[in-house]
Design a protein around this motif. Sequence first.
Motif, PDB file in Angstrom:
ATOM      1  N   PRO A 185      43.423 -47.221  40.780  1.00 21.55           N
ATOM      2  CA  PRO A 185      44.605 -46.666  40.112  1.00 21.55           C
ATOM      3  C   PRO A 185      44.225 -45.574  39.116  1.00 21.55           C
ATOM      4  CG  PRO A 185      44.123 -48.876  39.308  1.00 21.55           C
ATOM      5  CD  PRO A 185      43.246 -48.654  40.496  1.00 21.55           C
ATOM      6  N   ASP A 186      45.072 -44.549  39.037  1.00 24.28           N
ATOM      7  CA  ASP A 186      44.852 -43.431  38.112  1.00 24.28           C
ATOM      8  C   ASP A 186      45.614 -43.725  36.819  1.00 24.28           C
ATOM      9  OD1 ASP A 186      44.663 -41.069  36.719  1.00 24.28           O
ATOM     10  OD2 ASP A 186      44.880 -39.803  38.494  1.00 24.28           O
ATOM     11  N   LEU A 187      44.883 -44.118  35.794  1.00 26.32           N
ATOM     12  CA  LEU A 187      45.537 -44.490  34.529  1.00 26.32           C
ATOM     13  C   LEU A 187      46.185 -43.293  33.867  1.00 26.32           C
ATOM     14  CD1 LEU A 187      42.904 -46.976  33.019  1.00 26.32           C
ATOM     15  CD2 LEU A 187      44.805 -47.448  34.572  1.00 26.32           C
ATOM     16  N   ASN A 188      45.666 -42.077  34.130  1.00 25.93           N
ATOM     17  CA  ASN A 188      46.252 -40.868  33.537  1.00 25.93           C
ATOM     18  C   ASN A 188      47.649 -40.591  34.074  1.00 25.93           C
ATOM     19  OD1 ASN A 188      43.981 -40.314  31.951  1.00 25.93           O
ATOM     20  ND2 ASN A 188      42.955 -39.282  33.677  1.00 25.93           N
ATOM     21  N   LYS A 189      47.931 -41.171  35.250  1.00 20.56           N
ATOM     22  CA  LYS A 189      49.262 -40.983  35.843  1.00 20.56           C
ATOM     23  C   LYS A 189      50.161 -42.183  35.557  1.00 20.56           C
ATOM     24  CE  LYS A 189      47.683 -38.032  39.644  1.00 20.56           C
ATOM     25  NZ  LYS A 189      47.613 -37.860  41.133  1.00 20.56           N
ATOM     26  N   GLY A 190      49.707 -43.053  34.701  1.00 24.46           N
ATOM     27  CA  GLY A 190      50.533 -44.195  34.332  1.00 24.46           C
ATOM     28  C   GLY A 190      50.482 -45.353  35.300  1.00 24.46           C
ATOM     29  N   GLU A 191      49.538 -45.297  36.265  1.00 26.31           N
ATOM     30  CA  GLU A 191      49.429 -46.405  37.211  1.00 26.31           C
ATOM     31  C   GLU A 191      48.830 -47.619  36.495  1.00 26.31           C
ATOM     32  OE1 GLU A 191      48.736 -43.574  41.153  1.00 26.31           O
ATOM     33  OE2 GLU A 191      47.193 -45.003  40.543  1.00 26.31           O
TER      34      GLU A 191
END
Length: 394
Positions: A185-191
């Motif tokens: 998951p991409d945490l920068n995209k809020g995932e």
Amino acid sequence: FAADATADAPGVSNAISHLPGVTAPGQGRSNQVLLDALRKDGVNLDQLLAHFEQMQKTGLPVTLADAAQDMGLRNTMGIVDAAAQVPSAGLTRAGTVLEERANAQGTRIANNLAKQTGVSRDAIQTAEEMAAQRQASAQPFYQKAEQEGAQLSDPRLFELLQTPVMKEAFKVGSRIAQNEGQVLPDLNKGEPLNFKLMNYIKFGLDDIIYNRKLGDTSIGRVERGSVEGVRKKLLSVMDELVPSYAKARSLYAGPTKFLEALEEGRQFLTQDPRVLRRTFAELTPGERDHYLLGAVDEIKRRVSKAKDGADVYNLVFGDDNRRELLRAMFPSEESFNAFRNAMSVEKAMRDTNRFLTGNSRTMSRAANVAELGTVTPEMLRDPKSAFINSVLAR
């Protein structure tokens, strides 16, 4: 042969002649010398033979002299020693037996250790095979853990992710996942966080700790302790949130953890037994297996470096601390006891060698030779003598 130590010489001859390697009963007078020495030592031949047979059960090349030495029969060993001083064919044979046994001690001990611990092959090859097997058996539990941890929002995880070492572990774990073709998951995209991401971060944390233990990066003892503390907190939270994770990790905690356990095992001879027991209690079954591999491999390495005739017994089993360390390495008390019994025989064989090749008993040797009376050293060393054959029986 009667148990009474006053039995006649032919009876002694008959009893000894049944030992391995004895082909003739020999002279009655030489048997009587043995009988007299046993009487002075407070035992009879049956007792000596029973102890000899018990020692033989280890499968080691034990002789009757080793049994006498192990029982502390000073008079009997004195006669053997006195009879082994004048050059003869029998003495040459005795010297060859002693020298061959001493030179082979390291190989015997290493093989026995491998047998009783179940570690009989190359440590790295065995570790790789074990890791592959455990990874396969753990796969169903990791799949279940991914389902249980499809989305994680516990604030304790976010708090841990703010620590410097977890930020570093995030980068390392992400690279590992990318190299393996895994999508995180991409945490920068809020995932949201999930189990897969946190497990790869844990792999990254394992790598950091492992590399620092190897000295690849500079780190003090206090900082290292704080880093390991972060890993313990992470695992505690994850085990609580994802019930299947602990079971999966007990089978396969990642390649770095196994390598770490392997390297720690190679250092076990330098550890305090109390620390070792605590370390063992914290390891998963898979990690314990690899720790054991490393420990046995290190002992085998030290044994292989020992020169012919070196005191390998003392190197491996020579003091209480080493014995307590080794006890923790065995899969069961039964296997340790089997190894301990073998080491007891190895010690007796070593002590026999020292006794018969030492130079500090000139006066006692002279007295023993004089006490032989009409029995000459040559008679005792005659290849057909039941006495000397029984002493050297293998």
